[in-house]
Structure formats: C-alpha cells, structure tokens
Design an enzyme around this catalytic site. Sequence first.
Site, PDB file in Angstrom:
ATOM      1  CG  ASP A   3      47.250  41.763  43.683  1.00  0.00           C
ATOM      2  OD1 ASP A   3      46.277  41.361  44.332  1.00  0.00           O
ATOM      3  OD2 ASP A   3      47.288  42.879  43.126  1.00  0.00           O
ATOM      4  CE1 TYR A  26      47.288  36.999  47.324  1.00  0.00           C
ATOM      5  CE2 TYR A  26      49.400  37.975  46.835  1.00  0.00           C
ATOM      6  CZ  TYR A  26      48.046  37.885  46.608  1.00  0.00           C
ATOM      7  OH  TYR A  26      47.452  38.680  45.675  1.00  0.00           O
ATOM      8  CG  HIS A  36      43.644  45.581  46.981  1.00  0.00           C
ATOM      9  ND1 HIS A  36      44.825  45.105  46.452  1.00  0.00           N
ATOM     10  CD2 HIS A  36      42.821  44.498  47.097  1.00  0.00           C
ATOM     11  CE1 HIS A  36      44.732  43.790  46.268  1.00  0.00           C
ATOM     12  NE2 HIS A  36      43.525  43.401  46.647  1.00  0.00           N
ATOM     13  CG  HIS A  38      38.660  39.768  42.159  1.00  0.00           C
ATOM     14  ND1 HIS A  38      38.178  38.765  42.971  1.00  0.00           N
ATOM     15  CD2 HIS A  38      40.003  39.746  42.303  1.00  0.00           C
ATOM     16  CE1 HIS A  38      39.188  38.163  43.583  1.00  0.00           C
ATOM     17  NE2 HIS A  38      40.304  38.747  43.194  1.00  0.00           N
ATOM     18  CG  ASP A  93      40.681  41.786  38.649  1.00  0.00           C
ATOM     19  OD1 ASP A  93      40.294  40.707  39.126  1.00  0.00           O
ATOM     20  OD2 ASP A  93      39.907  42.688  38.305  1.00  0.00           O
TER      21      ASP A  93
END
Length: 327
Positions: free
Chosen positions: A47, A83, A212, A221, A248
């Site tokens: 992430d 992102y 993931h 989540h 997360d």
Amino acid sequence: MKIYVCFSVILMFLCIFFISGALSELERLEHPVTKSDGSLSFLVVGDWGRKGEFNQSLVAHQMGIVGEQLDIDFVISVGDNFYDDGLKGDNDTSFEASFSHIYTHPSLQKQWYSVLGNHDYRGNVEAQLSQVLTQKDWRWFCRRSFVLSSGMVEFFFVDTNPFVEKYFTDPEDHTYDWSTVLPRNKYISNLLHDLDLEIKKSRATWKFVVGHHGIKTAGHHGVTQELVDQLLPILEENKVDLYINGHDHCLQHIGSDGETQFLTSGGGSKAWRGDIQPWDPKELKLYYDGQGFMSLHITHSQANFIYYDVSGNVLHQSSLSKRSVLL
C-alpha cells in the site's frame, strides 16, 4: 497385444489426468540462493505507491538501511502498488514517480516480487503485468498468481481481488479491470485448485502464502470473509506457516502457537490512525497504526520477522521454529 493394452491404459490415465485439470497452471520461478549458509532475507511492504507522499519516501529510506544491514535477497510488495487507480498504461509516469524514483537505496536494487491490490485493479491491470515495465526497471516483477522457490522456502502468491464479492456487486462508483478474470467463479475455482495442488506437492521446509487482502485482521477493512471461507481451509489443511498481506494500512501480527501466523505489512505510505477493531489480545501480538514495513530472515530451523516504523525503530519481533529432520 500386452504392449498395446498397457499403452492404452497409460494413455487413458493421462487423458483423465489432463481433462480433470490436475496440472497446475501457476507460473513457477526460482530465486537463486546466494548466501553460503542457505539463509534468505527479504523485506515486505504494501500500500505504497503515492509518488513519495504520505511518508512513502521516508519508509523507503529506512527500508534501504535495513535492507543493507540484512543483505536482503529481494523485496515483496503485497499490492496497492499505485494509487489511487493503478496505472493508466505501461507508459504511465506514475511507475517511475512511485517506484523507480523512490526506492533508490543501493540495497533495494534487488528483484521486487509483487501482487495486485484492489486499487491496482481500478487501473489497467495488464500494464502492471507488462514486460515494458520490466524493461524500464529490471527489478519489477508482477503477476496475478505465481509460485516462487528460493532454497528451503516456497512462496505462493495469490490474486485475492476476485474473491471479494462487493467489488462486483457494490463497486462504490469504481471501475475495475476484470477483463481476464471473468467468468469469476471459474477463475476462483481454478486458482484454488492450482494453489492447493502446488502447496501439496511442495517439499519446502517453509511455506508462505502472499496476498493483498487480510484473512485475520483488526484493521479498518476487517476480515475478508470470502478468504476465510475459501482460502483459509487450504492454508490450515496444508499447514502453511505464514500468510502475508497488506490492504489494511497498518502493521500487524496475529497468531496462535502451532498455527498459521498472519502478518500485515500495509504501512508503505498513508496510514489510518486510531482505526482498530476488537480482537482477542492473546492472538493480536502487534497492531501499529502508522507507516512502516517488515523484514524476514529465514534459516532451515527459524523464521524471524521484525516490524519497523517510519523512523526505523523496531516495533515488534517474533520467530517460528522448525525441528531438524534427520534422514
């Protein structure tokens, strides 16, 4: 006549073998063992892809320092690589801005093995899987699902995105690139079959599954119920040692003695402060709601993992042990 009958029987069994789909189609590759003692060291980050923002650059800097100390063999990315909506194509400059220009420390000039996250599926998935990116930066290797062997360790990388029902029924105004995933049920069924087959035939000392989405997590989540129902039984039946994930935006270790340990390393950039759900404190060994990453050092008898924050401070460390097998 006997030869003909034997040949016919063999041919019949081969036909049954292939028709039943008993051969796994997961791509297999090997990472060479370079250390004289056969040990393996690597980093895990997830992430992260925000063009250096939200402390991504600071995390990358500390990864470089730890990577040098451990003489790492490679890096694992557990998804949400770019992102907010993946890459637009294989010429998207976000690749360089979020990857090549960020992870510049000499110790990080190693192979990166990556899976896709849900944000990656909001872009052009094939772009991330493209050889064009590998030509731009040789470190980049991304596939939906694959098996990586390195000495006494085998890693089973799993595309967990198609398991999540809400991405198909309630996409929250997001568009996902399911172009080669449909029909979904067949995709999932084949993947689970191949994964189970590969783990069962593995003779590796250590077996790690990488995805993931979280299976056990106290993060924002929450647990991914579809994985609890469909993937967790395979991990338990095959006595997988670690399940490693992101999704997360935290650092987390959940586990009980003698069972699969669940390690979350989703602190590569933006984190969620104070966002934690109730979990059994006997199982929740670490929950850190900030940026950071994880390292693992594996020998034939031990798997040691350490979590670091954005400043390189050690937050938590733990290990698993294997008894030596005498032949």
